[in-house]
Write a protein that holds these residues in place. Structure first.
Motif, short mmCIF file in Angstrom:
data_model
loop_
_atom_site.label_atom_id
_atom_site.label_comp_id
_atom_site.label_asym_id
_atom_site.label_seq_id
_atom_site.Cartn_x
_atom_site.Cartn_y
_atom_site.Cartn_z
N LEU A 27 0.82 -1.21 0.00
CA LEU A 27 0.00 0.00 0.00
C LEU A 27 0.86 1.26 0.00
O LEU A 27 1.93 1.32 0.59
N SER A 28 0.34 2.29 -0.67
CA SER A 28 1.00 3.59 -0.76
C SER A 28 -0.07 4.61 -1.15
O SER A 28 -1.27 4.32 -1.10
N GLY A 29 0.38 5.79 -1.55
CA GLY A 29 -0.57 6.80 -1.98
C GLY A 29 -1.42 6.37 -3.17
O GLY A 29 -2.49 6.93 -3.40
N LEU A 30 -0.97 5.38 -3.93
CA LEU A 30 -1.75 4.88 -5.07
C LEU A 30 -3.08 4.30 -4.63
O LEU A 30 -3.97 4.11 -5.46
N PHE A 31 -3.23 4.00 -3.34
CA PHE A 31 -4.52 3.55 -2.82
C PHE A 31 -5.63 4.52 -3.19
O PHE A 31 -6.78 4.12 -3.42
N TRP A 32 -5.30 5.82 -3.25
CA TRP A 32 -6.30 6.85 -3.47
C TRP A 32 -6.55 7.15 -4.96
O TRP A 32 -7.36 8.01 -5.28
N ASP A 33 -5.87 6.47 -5.85
CA ASP A 33 -5.93 6.81 -7.27
C ASP A 33 -7.35 6.78 -7.81
O ASP A 33 -7.80 7.71 -8.50
N ARG A 34 -8.10 5.73 -7.53
CA ARG A 34 -9.47 5.61 -8.04
C ARG A 34 -10.37 6.68 -7.43
O ARG A 34 -11.17 7.31 -8.13
N CYS A 35 -10.23 6.91 -6.14
CA CYS A 35 -11.05 7.89 -5.44
C CYS A 35 -10.79 9.30 -5.96
O CYS A 35 -11.72 10.04 -6.30
N VAL A 36 -9.52 9.67 -6.06
CA VAL A 36 -9.17 11.02 -6.52
C VAL A 36 -9.57 11.20 -7.99
O VAL A 36 -10.05 12.28 -8.38
N GLY A 37 -9.40 10.16 -8.80
CA GLY A 37 -9.80 10.26 -10.20
C GLY A 37 -11.28 10.56 -10.35
O GLY A 37 -11.68 11.41 -11.15
N HIS A 38 -12.11 9.89 -9.55
CA HIS A 38 -13.55 10.16 -9.60
C HIS A 38 -13.86 11.55 -9.06
O HIS A 38 -14.69 12.27 -9.63
N TRP A 39 -13.20 11.92 -7.99
CA TRP A 39 -13.43 13.22 -7.36
C TRP A 39 -13.11 14.34 -8.34
O TRP A 39 -13.83 15.34 -8.41
N GLN A 40 -12.05 14.17 -9.12
CA GLN A 40 -11.67 15.20 -10.09
C GLN A 40 -12.74 15.43 -11.15
O GLN A 40 -12.90 16.55 -11.64
N THR A 41 -13.46 14.39 -11.52
CA THR A 41 -14.50 14.55 -12.54
C THR A 41 -15.67 15.36 -12.02
O THR A 41 -16.45 15.91 -12.82
N LEU A 42 -15.80 15.48 -10.71
CA LEU A 42 -16.93 16.18 -10.11
C LEU A 42 -16.57 17.55 -9.57
O LEU A 42 -17.43 18.42 -9.44
N ALA A 43 -15.30 17.75 -9.23
CA ALA A 43 -14.87 19.01 -8.61
C ALA A 43 -13.63 19.51 -9.34
O ALA A 43 -12.53 19.00 -9.13
N GLN A 44 -13.81 20.50 -10.17
CA GLN A 44 -12.69 21.02 -10.96
C GLN A 44 -11.86 22.05 -10.21
O GLN A 44 -10.74 22.34 -10.60
N ASN A 45 -12.41 22.58 -9.12
CA ASN A 45 -11.73 23.65 -8.41
C ASN A 45 -11.15 23.14 -7.08
O ASN A 45 -11.33 23.76 -6.04
N CYS A 46 -10.49 21.99 -7.14
CA CYS A 46 -9.90 21.39 -5.95
C CYS A 46 -8.44 21.06 -6.19
O CYS A 46 -8.03 20.84 -7.33
N SER A 47 -7.68 21.02 -5.14
CA SER A 47 -6.31 20.54 -5.23
C SER A 47 -6.18 19.32 -4.33
O SER A 47 -6.66 19.30 -3.20
N PHE A 48 -5.52 18.30 -4.87
CA PHE A 48 -5.40 17.01 -4.20
C PHE A 48 -3.92 16.70 -3.95
O PHE A 48 -3.13 16.68 -4.89
N TYR A 49 -3.58 16.45 -2.72
CA TYR A 49 -2.21 16.10 -2.34
C TYR A 49 -2.23 14.68 -1.77
O TYR A 49 -2.93 14.40 -0.80
#
Length: 295
Positions: free
Chosen positions: A39-61
């Motif tokens: 496990l690493s930060g790649l755990f969040w890849d699917r979640c962040v990818g979906h989140w990006q499609t819904l919220a264009q004005n966000c920054s993800f770290y």
């Protein structure tokens, strides 16, 4: 969807890796990944990818904790305070403003130590499937923690890690302990874990987790957190600890919402890895929480 950018920074002579997407005006989201085999930060890849499609004005770290992923992998016993100190520096040097912490599972103590270290840097918390109340309500004897670490940090532990990073074991463990639906344990998940565990030096972070260095009574800290908190539980949530086998999702949710001064709780379909298994539902409740608190 914006492409995730791979970036690094130096902390205490070590290289720390993170992924960055977006540069919006909203409060930055900082994702803390679980610690486990591969496990690493790649755990969040699917979640962040979906989140990006819904919220264009966000920054993800999305950082890799030390000992995990692409960050340095020193041979150390990692404590929650160590990872919290890494993240504090990360926020101050790379983000430079308050963040919303999105935390998966039993790395909750890392987030709590971070809030204790830098409360002004954390504007809110989202807890995905936090551990059972019994696991963070009792102080584990330091002697036993150190003995477990020594056992894992030995040829026996090395042999265990060799076995645990095999796809057959990872699939069986994921079906038994993490996912509500066996078919959700897909090729993407298994490849992420097997590739993440390819470097044997990732084993020390896993040993630290298994040794229980995070097992303490965190109720006093929970009771002092003034920031808004969202607790998200799966309707089939379970625990890898025998102590928590009889606890229902509702009971675990109540444990946190009653302790935390400013918490809301919600139950969604899924088990113990909601951002991966129930991505759309997880992102939806997170967005509602952020909107409600103008974050």
């Amino acid at each position: 969807m914006q492409q995730l950018l791979a970036k690094t920074y130096e902390w205490q002579g070590l290289t720390c890796h993170y992924w960055l997407a977006g540069a919006g005006g909203e409060t930055p989201l900082l994702f803390i990944h679980p610690v486990g085999v591969g496990l690493s930060g790649l755990f969040w890849d699917r979640c962040v990818g979906h989140w990006q499609t819904l919220a264009q004005n966000c920054s993800f770290y999305i950082p890799d904790l030390l000992g995990c992923g692409r960050s340095s992998l020193p041979h150390l016993a990692y404590y929650p305070e160590d990872w919290a100190a890494q993240l504090r520096f990360f926020i101050e040097s790379e983000i430079a403003q308050g963040v919303v912490l999105v935390v998966q599972g039993a790395v909750l103590p890392v987030a709590l130590e971070l809030v204790r270290l830098a409360p002004q840097r954390v504007r809110a918390l989202i807890l995905s499937g936090p551990p059972t109340g019994s696991l963070i309500s009792q102080n584990t004897r330091v002697l036993w923690q150190r003995l477990r670490w020594r056992l894992f940090d030995s040829p026996l532990g090395w042999a265990f890690y060799q076995y645990a990073r095999q796809e057959r074991f990872l699939r069986r463990f994921s079906v038994k302990q993490l996912f509500a639906k066996p078919q959700a344990v897909d090729r993407q998940w298994l490849e992420m874990l097997t590739q993440g565990a390819a470097n044997l030096n990732t084993r020390h972070a896993v040993y630290s987790f298994l040794a229980g260095f995070w097992r303490r009574d965190y109720r006093p800290i929970l009771q002092t957190i003034a920031q808004p908190v969202l607790v998200v539980m799966g309707d089939q949530a379970s625990s890898i600890s025998r102590q928590g086998t009889a606890e229902s999702p509702q009971e675990r949710l109540a444990f946190y919402t009653e302790l935390l001064p400013n918490a809301a709780g919600v139950i969604i379909p899924g088990r113990n890895v909601l951002p991966y298994e129930s991505t759309a539902e997880f992102v939806d409740v997170c967005q509602q929480f952020l909107i409600a608190h103008s974050l």
